[in-house]
Write a protein that holds these residues in place. Structure first.
Motif, PDB file in Angstrom:
ATOM      1  N   THR A  18      67.028  41.259  49.340  1.00 55.55           N
ATOM      2  CA  THR A  18      66.222  42.340  49.908  1.00 55.55           C
ATOM      3  C   THR A  18      64.746  41.962  49.901  1.00 55.55           C
ATOM      4  OG1 THR A  18      67.827  43.917  49.054  1.00 55.55           O
ATOM      5  CG2 THR A  18      65.724  44.807  49.767  1.00 55.55           C
ATOM      6  N   HIS A  21      64.076  39.467  52.495  1.00 60.27           N
ATOM      7  CA  HIS A  21      64.082  40.133  53.795  1.00 60.27           C
ATOM      8  C   HIS A  21      62.743  40.836  54.040  1.00 60.27           C
ATOM      9  CE1 HIS A  21      66.933  41.243  57.000  1.00 60.27           C
ATOM     10  NE2 HIS A  21      66.112  42.249  57.212  1.00 60.27           N
ATOM     11  N   LEU A 173      68.812  39.471  54.064  1.00 56.53           N
ATOM     12  CA  LEU A 173      70.081  40.193  53.991  1.00 56.53           C
ATOM     13  C   LEU A 173      71.108  39.677  54.988  1.00 56.53           C
ATOM     14  CD1 LEU A 173      68.452  43.663  53.478  1.00 56.53           C
ATOM     15  CD2 LEU A 173      69.938  42.503  51.845  1.00 56.53           C
ATOM     16  N   PRO A 195      71.434  47.897  53.057  1.00 56.62           N
ATOM     17  CA  PRO A 195      70.023  47.752  52.649  1.00 56.62           C
ATOM     18  C   PRO A 195      69.099  47.507  53.848  1.00 56.62           C
ATOM     19  CG  PRO A 195      71.427  46.452  51.224  1.00 56.62           C
ATOM     20  CD  PRO A 195      72.293  46.949  52.336  1.00 56.62           C
ATOM     21  N   ALA A 196      69.576  46.751  54.849  1.00 58.17           N
ATOM     22  CA  ALA A 196      68.729  46.495  56.021  1.00 58.17           C
ATOM     23  C   ALA A 196      68.457  47.797  56.770  1.00 58.17           C
ATOM     24  CB  ALA A 196      69.392  45.473  56.939  1.00 58.17           C
ATOM     25  N   MET A 199      66.033  49.801  54.847  1.00 60.14           N
ATOM     26  CA  MET A 199      64.699  49.228  54.980  1.00 60.14           C
ATOM     27  C   MET A 199      64.076  49.632  56.323  1.00 60.14           C
ATOM     28  SD  MET A 199      63.624  45.255  54.563  1.00 60.14           S
ATOM     29  CE  MET A 199      64.547  45.028  53.077  1.00 60.14           C
TER      30      MET A 199
END
Lengths: 523, 256
Positions: A18, A21, A173, A195-196, A199
């Protein structure tokens, strides 16, 4: 394993990916702002430039990322002894992300400033503002909301685009997403995608708030200079950190091993790496998971020193020669041409042929009594076929295949190779072209139809190594020669299944395999 | 409204044409004296605003020359010239991202005054144009009425104490009562400050109320230049048309 358990068990790695990223997105968006805003302002001064510049930014957005990477990797451009373009890794990923982020930023800066009420601009000029003062005291403050809206769009898009960075070993990611697609593992895909997505939402919220903060009409906007200062300071720290991470000091005596972006390649890369480490005593840098034919670009550019290639792929996809069916003839040709053309040596073949496997579901094979591809010509008009982009476009791929066997399908679906297995299992398609060494063949009860007309050329797996690496480290040749004839098709399929089906760790699996073969792996 | 006979602004045979050849102003010959208020009167599109913009060099003449304080505008550094000339346009000219106080302080800040001095000056000017500084200094233009905005516009033009003020229909968008109020206050400001003012309007009553002299324009040409009474006496059809507007019954209260 559900997503929550996975994240808990791997929280250190999830956090690391993360952060990687975030770093890719933050640095590339930052650079895009530094380039895009001045460029947008320039366009308002010379409107004649706006068409070509916006056109260029527009075109950049349509270039597929793998094509862009392929173009960027061989570049070798330095600015004050710091390499700013080329190679695999975060540098190239960031350059690509910057190019993608430019359009919304340039466009919004241009339209924002052009949209300032001409009466207000004239009032400023009439009061004796210079062009600079007009820009900084009137035009930029009044269009800041629009400019930030552009940055917001760019940042949100970047979060999505940055997943592709995993294709050139730049982390992020995308690692989980690609690994998950390859292994047909929903949990892994979600571990990257969720998580992407969070985000992207967070970026949207934060920039939305900033946009409101700076938008016209509300009070107290320019009072909070301390907040702006703190934000700038933070950006500077991230920038410095980025420069440091992007340009690590070069260390001598190191060999880089690459791999393409599928399981077998990662296992083979790990085998090369461990054998070079133990037999040649060199430190090995692993640059695995490179997308498309980027391994070739990287090897030619000297970004990596070795990887495993397949004879048929080299002959048709890289050297652009017509397919040949005699394995020894293919090996002889590619060895000769690579040596003269690229300065790259083909070492001993590993012992297995990873050719295309035409796969159908086991139930269909038994019900319709199908054994060969010729047998499949009869039911094919009622079938949908799913093929990877690679198979559709390569000279030894679909076109010749369909012609040789006289095949016609009800529908042709072109999709990512890693998705075809799932599509077959889920009855989305009825026939796919997989790989003969694929571990998923046994796991999903799939049947490989025999290539009874010997259409597919041989794809013997062979380690490639740069000649200049061999002259620097002659011991590498010795190490790689020990791998000659070491791996059979069954063994490769087994190794693949261990990783894809049983979720074994590659490193440990390879150690075990090499020990069984009486070769020392990493201890 | 005293004039000392010194020329502040001179138009010598000035013409202005657009790139497409359209003539907006032809052979203008006017002298404006220090301390007087010259009204540029005429219908929409007659060249009044163009004349004004030629003074602070937002436009350059195609022929002839405009002289400000003895020097042709083309010889002036345009930034220095504009800082010596206050400029008031309709209410939209205020900067929406700045407070009232910051708007008034724009030119002093460009001139590099220190913050404390700008603050004092801005508050004094707000007071002068009839806005209570304590109530209005921190507001944004969007939080003001039209008349209040126009007062801020006048205060802003006066901020750096320029000897010349240009006003382009400053009261045009206001309701009649507010307009009346502002005109009265403006006239008392004129008397106190003694600045050279060039004031564009199409409202003949406003012209009579504020003018030292009136320049009447029609289709880019000067039709008449003189005292307000000269307009009443003129035989020119355009002057007669404007004079007739003045004599209409509802305008009777317009004469002060």
């Amino acid at each position: 394993m559900n997503l929550w358990q996975f994240v808990l068990q791997n929280r250190a790695e999830v956090l690391e990916l993360t952060l990687e990223h975030l770093f890719l997105v933050g640095l590339s968006t930052g650079i895009a702002v530094l380039i895009g805003v001045p460029l947008g302002i320039m366009l308002t001064r010379w409107p004649a430039l706006s068409k070509p510049v916006l056109g260029f930014a527009n075109v950049m957005q349509t270039v597929p990322s793998l094509a862009l990477f392929g173009f960027l990797i061989p570049l070798n451009i330095y600015l004050f002894h710091v390499r700013i373009l080329g190679g695999i890794g975060a540098r190239t990923a960031i350059v690509a992300l910057v190019l993608y982020a430019l359009l919304p930023i340039i466009r919004n800066t241009f339209t924002g400033i052009s949209g300032v009420d001409p009466a207000i601009r004239e009032a400023g000029r009439g009061m004796g503002m210079t062009n600079r003062q007009l820009l900084f005291h009137v035009e930029i403050p009044l269009s800041l909301g629009v400019i930030i809206a552009g940055v917001r769009v760019a940042a949100v898009i970047s979060v999505g685009t940055a997943t592709i960075a995993a294709a050139i070993d730049a982390g992020g990611l995308g690692r989980y997403i690609f690994r998950g697609l390859r292994m047909n593992d929903n949990t892994l895909i979600l571990a990257g995608a969720v998580p992407a997505a969070l985000m992207a939402l967070a970026a949207d919220l934060v920039f939305g708030w900033v946009e409101q903060f700076f938008g016209t009409g509300t009070a107290e906007r320019f009072k909070n200079r301390r907040v702006i200062l703190a934000a700038l300071l933070l950006a500077a720290v991230v920038g410095v950190w980025g420069v440091i991470t992007l340009y690590p000091a070069k260390t001598g005596g190191r060999v880089a091993v690459g791999s393409k972006d599928f399981t077998e390649q990662i296992i083979l890369g790990e085998i090369l790496a461990q054998v070079i480490e133990s037999e040649a005593g060199l430190r090995v840098e692993r640059r695995f998971d490179l997308g498309g034919n980027l391994t070739h670009e990287a090897l030619v550019a000297g970004e990596i020193d070795a990887y495993v290639e397949y004879t048929g792929t080299a002959l048709t996809a890289i050297l652009k020669r017509p397919p040949v069916s005699d394995p020894r003839e293919v090996y002889r040709r590619v060895k000769e041409e690579y040596a003269t053309k690229f300065g790259i040596e083909w070492t001993e073949p590993l012992g297995f042929n990873n050719t295309f496997a035409i796969l159908i579901r086991g139930e269909d094979a038994r019900r319709l009594k199908l054994n060969t591809i010729t047998d499949a010509a009869r039911p094919a008009p009622k079938w949908r076929a799913g093929f990877g982009q690679d198979f559709m476009s390569r000279p030894d791929g679909y076109a010749g295949f369909a012609r040789t066997y006289g095949l016609r399908f009800m529908e042709l679906r072109e999709m990512d190779l890693s998705l075809t297995y799932r599509a077959l299992v889920d009855h989305q398609v009825d026939l796919i072209a997989g790989n003969s060494t694929d571990g998923l063949i046994a796991r999903h009860d799939l049947v490989q139809l025999a290539d009874d007309r010997r259409y597919f050329p041989p794809y013997d797996a062979v380690p490639l190594v740069r000649q200049d690496t061999l002259s620097r480290h002659p011991e590498v040749r010795h190490a790689l020669n020990m791998l000659g004839g070491l791996i059979s098709v069954e063994e490769m399929r087994q190794l693949n299944y261990q990783v894809d089906g049983e979720h074994r760790g590659v490193k440990e699996l390879v150690q075990e395999f090499l020990r069984k073969k009486r070769l020392k792996g990493d201890e | 409204m005293s004039t000392n006979g010194q020329k502040a602004i001179e138009f010598h045979n000035v013409s202005f044409r657009l790139f497409n050849g359209k003539t907006l102003l032809s052979n203008l010959e006017v002298e404006i004296y220090q301390g007087e208020t010259l009204i540029l009167l005429g219908r929409s599109g007659c060249g009044k605003t163009t004349t004004l913009k030629l003074i602070n060099r937002l436009l350059d003449p195609t022929d002839g020359e405009v002289v400000v304080e003895g020097t042709a505008t083309t010889q002036w550094d345009q930034i220095r010239l504009r800082r010596r000339i206050g400029y008031v346009i309709q209410e939209i000219g205020l900067f929406p991202h700045l407070t009232v106080e910051e708007n008034v302080g724009v030119v002093p800040r460009l001139e590099g005054w220190d913050a404390e001095k700008i603050k004092i000056r801005a508050r004094r000017l707000l007071d002068m144009v009839g806005l209570d500084p304590d109530r209005f200094a921190a507001r944004y233009p969007a939080e003001l009425s039209g008349g209040q905005r126009q007062r801020v516009g006048v205060a802003r033009a006066l901020a750096a104490d320029p000897p010349i003020i240009l006003l382009d229909e400053p009261f045009g968008a206001l309701d009649p009562i507010t307009r009346r109020e502002l005109q009265q206050e403006f006239r008392s400001l004129q008397k106190r400050l003694g600045k050279t003012m060039v004031f564009v309007t199409h409202d003949v009553r406003e012209a009579f109320f504020l003018a030292s002299r009136i320049a009447l324009l029609k289709d880019g040409k000067l039709v008449l230049l003189g005292q307000p009474d000269d307009l009443l006496k003129s035989d020119d059809p355009e002057a007669r048309a404007f004079a007739d507007c003045l004599r209409e019954p509802e305008s009777a209260e317009g004469r002060a």
